[in-house]
Design a protein around this motif. Structure first.
Motif, PDB file in Angstrom:
ATOM      1  N   GLY A 106      41.958  -7.399  18.159  1.00 40.22           N
ATOM      2  CA  GLY A 106      41.014  -5.647  17.962  1.00 40.22           C
ATOM      3  C   GLY A 106      41.832  -5.107  19.043  1.00 40.22           C
ATOM      4  O   GLY A 106      42.704  -5.264  20.047  1.00 40.22           O
ATOM      5  N   ASP A 107      40.475  -4.380  19.858  1.00 46.37           N
ATOM      6  CA  ASP A 107      40.828  -3.172  20.651  1.00 46.37           C
ATOM      7  C   ASP A 107      40.221  -4.668  22.129  1.00 46.37           C
ATOM      8  O   ASP A 107      41.165  -3.971  22.778  1.00 46.37           O
ATOM      9  N   PRO A 128      46.616  -4.151  14.149  1.00 45.03           N
ATOM     10  CA  PRO A 128      45.480  -4.330  14.111  1.00 45.03           C
ATOM     11  C   PRO A 128      44.544  -5.330  13.092  1.00 45.03           C
ATOM     12  O   PRO A 128      45.435  -5.607  11.548  1.00 45.03           O
ATOM     13  N   ILE A 135      39.165  -0.447  14.216  1.00 45.14           N
ATOM     14  CA  ILE A 135      40.055   0.216  15.060  1.00 45.14           C
ATOM     15  C   ILE A 135      40.607   1.452  14.687  1.00 45.14           C
ATOM     16  O   ILE A 135      40.578   1.655  12.874  1.00 45.14           O
ATOM     17  N   THR A 141      42.431  -2.810   8.992  1.00 50.48           N
ATOM     18  CA  THR A 141      43.369  -3.127   9.526  1.00 50.48           C
ATOM     19  C   THR A 141      43.230  -4.645   8.200  1.00 50.48           C
ATOM     20  O   THR A 141      42.568  -4.756   7.446  1.00 50.48           O
ATOM     21  N   ALA A 308      43.600   4.304  20.160  1.00 47.47           N
ATOM     22  CA  ALA A 308      43.148   3.113  18.967  1.00 47.47           C
ATOM     23  C   ALA A 308      41.771   2.636  20.285  1.00 47.47           C
ATOM     24  O   ALA A 308      40.986   1.693  19.319  1.00 47.47           O
ATOM     25  N   ILE A 309      42.034   2.338  21.487  1.00 46.35           N
ATOM     26  CA  ILE A 309      41.100   1.773  22.281  1.00 46.35           C
ATOM     27  C   ILE A 309      39.814   2.125  22.447  1.00 46.35           C
ATOM     28  O   ILE A 309      38.204   1.991  22.259  1.00 46.35           O
ATOM     29  N   SER A 313      35.921   3.984  15.111  1.00 49.54           N
ATOM     30  CA  SER A 313      36.459   4.429  13.569  1.00 49.54           C
ATOM     31  C   SER A 313      35.174   4.953  13.161  1.00 49.54           C
ATOM     32  O   SER A 313      33.717   3.824  13.044  1.00 49.54           O
TER      33      SER A 313
END
Ligand code: F6P
Length: 328
Positions: A106-107, A128, A135, A141, A308-309, A313
């Motif tokens: 994950g993040d 992910p 995410i 994911t 992405a981090i 979402s």
């Protein structure tokens, strides 16, 4: 300077998710397909720090596509958050002749990968994997679809007993910061109300809505609550509140917990994992780094790890509207 990638390492990190094994398998088999070496890192970043690697060839991943959990095991590493820990990890990957790293997680796991790249210029690629679906840069994911099916099955079973006893059930589902699981299973499981962190329904409106549904002839009810719900009360306090503020409701609580993270991955998660693994390895071979592979408009696309981090979402507003209409 571009480096020739001859050996790739793969690890799983953070909370496990169904489909992680299918992704490991895909990374290993894609490496074999392109005739490059692959090593598995045990226990996430912990294994990187300790140099706990095992060589993986195409046959070493047989019989795992249908298995939940992760054969490489997972951990949330405190030491990798330190400079010393990361320096030891870098020493180990160098010693082992590893040229690139695929991180499935994950993040939090991606943040570690990005820092590792910034400090040592080491090529990294993210896949992910989390049931929460929280995410940015992918509509799904790994593990999300499987978890949805697991939870819907559980809700169906609870509904049987809820209706036999004319009871109201609060069912807590996972989703530390987001309501993706709750919103989807709430619709699929026919819940009267869905409480998610993104939307504060408020206690009064909840009671109002439950009263309305009882007046409309419903004798039992299901309320799905995301564990990260921000209504200000935990699920047991919610039960107490309804007990105190609503006459004649027999209320029960069911916290589904970690069973949501287990089980054989769905067909969707297996296919997604296979696609993502191929893209992650091929991207490293093309000298790409610092990206996450994700599913966007049914294509496997790259999103910068940083986005992405940092990105959020978002909850699907159309689903919120549908759930409102369905609880009429
Ligand atoms: O991030 C996935 C997740 O399953 C969350 O939904 C949940 O809050 C958390 O992990 C639980 O973590 P742990 O395994 O440390 O209890």
């Amino acid at each position: 300077m571009e480096r020739t990638i001859k050996k790739i390492a793969v690890l799983t990190s953070g909370g496990d998710a169904p489909g992680m094994n299918a992704a490991i398998r895909s990374v290993v088999r894609t490496c074999a397909f392109y005739n490059i070496k692959c090593v598995g890192v045990n226990r996430g970043y912990e294994g990187l720090i300790e140099g706990d690697f095992n060589v993986m060839d195409a046959r070493s991943v047989k019989g795992i596509i249908n298995k939940g959990g992760t054969i490489l095991k997972s951990a949330r590493s405190k030491d990798f958050r330190t400079k010393e820990g990361r320096a030891r990890a870098y020493e180990n990957v160098n010693k082992a002749g590893i040229d690139g790293l695929v991180v499935i997680g994950g993040d939090g796991s991606f943040t570690g990968a990005l820092i590792f790249n910034e400090e040592f210029g080491f090529p990294v690629m993210g896949i992910p994997g989390t049931i929460d679906n929280d995410i940015f840069g992918t509509t799904h994911t790994l593990g999300f679809d499987t978890a949805l099916n697991t939870v819907v099955e559980a809700i169906d079973k609870i509904r049987d007993t809820a209706s036999s006893h004319d009871r109201l059930f609060f069912i807590e589902v996972m989703g530390r910061d987001v309501g993706h699981i709750a919103l989807n299973v709430g619709i699929a499981g026919g819940a009267e109300e869905i409480l998610i962190p993104e939307e504060d329904l408020g206690l009064e409106r909840l009671v109002e809505s439950l009263n309305k549904s009882r007046k409309s002839g419903k004798s039992s009810s299901i309320v799905v609550v995301a564990e990260g719900d921000k209504i200000g009360k935990n699920i047991f306090e919610l039960k107490d509140y309804v007990d105190e503020n609503m006459e004649g409701y027999d209320v029960r609580v069911s916290v589904l917990g970690h069973m949501q993270r287990g089980g054989s991955p769905s067909c969707f998660d297996r296919v997604l994992a296979s696609r993502m693994g191929v893209k992650a390895v091929e991207s490293l071979l093309e000298n790409q780094s610092n990206f996450m592979v994700g599913l966007l408009n049914n294509n496997i696309e790259l999103t910068p790890l940083e986005n992405a981090i940092k990105g959020k979402s978002k909850i699907n507003l159309e689903l919120l509207r549908v759930s409102d209409i369905m609880s009429t």
